[in-house]
Design a protein around this motif. Sequence first.
Motif, mmCIF file in Angstrom:
data_model
loop_
_atom_site.group_PDB
_atom_site.id
_atom_site.type_symbol
_atom_site.label_atom_id
_atom_site.label_comp_id
_atom_site.label_asym_id
_atom_site.label_seq_id
_atom_site.Cartn_x
_atom_site.Cartn_y
_atom_site.Cartn_z
ATOM 1 N N GLU A 156 0.879 -1.174 0.000
ATOM 2 C CA GLU A 156 0.000 0.000 0.000
ATOM 3 C C GLU A 156 0.911 1.218 0.000
ATOM 4 O OE1 GLU A 156 -3.088 2.561 0.010
ATOM 5 O OE2 GLU A 156 -3.289 0.404 -0.255
ATOM 6 N N SER A 205 0.971 5.637 -0.428
ATOM 7 C CA SER A 205 0.201 6.878 -0.520
ATOM 8 C C SER A 205 0.319 7.425 -1.940
ATOM 9 C CB SER A 205 0.715 7.895 0.503
ATOM 10 O OG SER A 205 2.067 8.224 0.255
ATOM 11 N N TYR A 242 -1.467 9.378 7.748
ATOM 12 C CA TYR A 242 -1.050 8.465 6.683
ATOM 13 C C TYR A 242 -0.880 7.048 7.216
ATOM 14 C CZ TYR A 242 -0.027 11.648 2.756
ATOM 15 O OH TYR A 242 -0.114 12.513 1.705
ATOM 16 N N HIS A 289 -3.193 4.127 5.671
ATOM 17 C CA HIS A 289 -2.577 3.168 4.762
ATOM 18 C C HIS A 289 -2.290 1.813 5.419
ATOM 19 C CE1 HIS A 289 -2.616 5.945 1.483
ATOM 20 N NE2 HIS A 289 -2.124 6.876 2.277
ATOM 21 N N LYS A 334 -5.621 0.173 5.089
ATOM 22 C CA LYS A 334 -5.862 -0.283 3.715
ATOM 23 C C LYS A 334 -5.078 -1.568 3.428
ATOM 24 C CE LYS A 334 -7.080 3.942 1.222
ATOM 25 N NZ LYS A 334 -6.655 4.822 0.105
#
Length: 107
Positions: free
Chosen positions: A33, A35, A69, A73, A76
Amino acid sequence: MFGDLMGMMGKLKETQQKIEETKKRLDTITVSEESADKLLSITMTANRELKSLEIKDELLQDKEQLEDYLVLHINKAIEQATKINEAELGAVAKEGMPNIPGMDMFK
Protein backbone atom coordinates in the motif's frame (compact mmCIF):
# COMPACT_ATOMS: atom_id res chain seq x y z
CA MET A 1 -22.23 -45.09 11.99
CA PHE A 2 -18.78 -45.53 13.60
CA GLY A 3 -17.16 -45.72 10.15
CA ASP A 4 -18.89 -42.47 9.16
CA LEU A 5 -17.57 -40.80 12.32
CA MET A 6 -14.03 -42.01 11.66
CA GLY A 7 -14.29 -40.79 8.07
CA MET A 8 -15.43 -37.37 9.24
CA MET A 9 -12.61 -37.19 11.82
CA GLY A 10 -10.07 -38.05 9.13
CA LYS A 11 -11.52 -35.41 6.83
CA LEU A 12 -11.39 -32.80 9.60
CA LYS A 13 -7.76 -33.67 10.39
CA GLU A 14 -6.87 -33.43 6.69
CA THR A 15 -8.63 -30.05 6.47
CA GLN A 16 -6.77 -28.78 9.54
CA GLN A 17 -3.48 -29.78 7.91
CA LYS A 18 -4.47 -27.97 4.69
CA ILE A 19 -5.36 -24.86 6.73
CA GLU A 20 -1.93 -24.89 8.38
CA GLU A 21 -0.24 -25.30 4.98
CA THR A 22 -2.31 -22.42 3.60
CA LYS A 23 -1.34 -20.19 6.55
CA LYS A 24 2.33 -20.89 5.85
CA ARG A 25 1.81 -20.05 2.18
CA LEU A 26 0.02 -16.82 3.12
CA ASP A 27 3.23 -15.76 4.90
CA THR A 28 4.89 -15.70 1.47
CA ILE A 29 2.19 -13.56 -0.18
CA THR A 30 2.66 -9.83 0.30
CA VAL A 31 0.45 -6.82 -0.30
CA SER A 32 1.71 -3.28 -0.70
CA GLU A 33 0.00 0.00 0.00
CA GLU A 34 1.45 3.35 -1.01
CA SER A 35 0.20 6.88 -0.52
CA ALA A 36 -0.69 8.73 -3.72
CA ASP A 37 2.22 11.12 -3.21
CA LYS A 38 4.59 8.17 -2.61
CA LEU A 39 5.68 9.53 0.80
CA LEU A 40 4.63 6.35 2.62
CA SER A 41 4.88 2.72 1.55
CA ILE A 42 3.75 -0.34 3.53
CA THR A 43 4.26 -4.04 2.84
CA MET A 44 2.56 -6.82 4.80
CA THR A 45 1.91 -10.53 4.43
CA ALA A 46 -1.50 -11.99 3.68
CA ASN A 47 -1.40 -13.13 7.33
CA ARG A 48 -1.43 -9.41 8.25
CA GLU A 49 2.15 -9.26 9.50
CA LEU A 50 3.81 -5.91 8.78
CA LYS A 51 7.02 -6.54 6.82
CA SER A 52 8.23 -3.06 5.87
CA LEU A 53 7.38 0.57 6.33
CA GLU A 54 9.08 3.29 4.28
CA ILE A 55 8.61 6.94 5.15
CA LYS A 56 10.11 9.72 3.00
CA ASP A 57 11.95 12.46 4.89
CA GLU A 58 9.49 15.21 3.97
CA LEU A 59 6.67 13.30 5.69
CA LEU A 60 8.72 13.29 8.90
CA GLN A 61 8.39 17.09 9.03
CA ASP A 62 4.62 16.88 9.67
CA LYS A 63 3.78 14.65 12.65
CA GLU A 64 -0.01 14.98 12.21
CA GLN A 65 0.12 14.11 8.50
CA LEU A 66 2.43 11.15 9.23
CA GLU A 67 0.04 9.81 11.87
CA ASP A 68 -2.94 10.22 9.50
CA TYR A 69 -1.05 8.47 6.68
CA LEU A 70 -0.01 5.59 8.93
CA VAL A 71 -3.55 4.94 10.17
CA LEU A 72 -5.09 5.24 6.69
CA HIS A 73 -2.58 3.17 4.76
CA ILE A 74 -1.93 0.49 7.38
CA ASN A 75 -5.70 -0.07 7.53
CA LYS A 76 -5.86 -0.28 3.71
CA ALA A 77 -3.03 -2.84 3.69
CA ILE A 78 -4.78 -4.86 6.42
CA GLU A 79 -7.99 -4.80 4.37
CA GLN A 80 -6.18 -6.10 1.26
CA ALA A 81 -4.40 -8.81 3.27
CA THR A 82 -7.63 -9.83 5.00
CA LYS A 83 -9.46 -10.31 1.68
CA ILE A 84 -6.72 -12.64 0.43
CA ASN A 85 -6.50 -14.44 3.77
CA GLU A 86 -10.25 -15.03 4.06
CA ALA A 87 -10.58 -16.14 0.43
CA GLU A 88 -7.74 -18.66 0.72
CA LEU A 89 -8.68 -20.08 4.13
CA GLY A 90 -12.40 -20.01 3.29
CA ALA A 91 -11.81 -22.10 0.19
CA VAL A 92 -9.86 -24.71 2.18
CA ALA A 93 -12.45 -24.83 4.96
CA LYS A 94 -15.39 -25.09 2.54
CA GLU A 95 -13.67 -27.83 0.55
CA GLY A 96 -12.92 -29.79 3.71
CA MET A 97 -16.29 -29.63 5.44
CA PRO A 98 -17.61 -33.14 5.98
CA ASN A 99 -21.13 -33.86 4.80
CA ILE A 100 -23.00 -33.69 8.11
CA PRO A 101 -26.79 -33.66 7.89
CA GLY A 102 -28.14 -30.27 8.97
CA MET A 103 -24.73 -28.60 8.68
CA ASP A 104 -25.09 -27.56 5.02
CA MET A 105 -25.47 -23.94 6.15
CA PHE A 106 -21.64 -23.80 6.29
CA LYS A 107 -21.19 -24.71 2.64
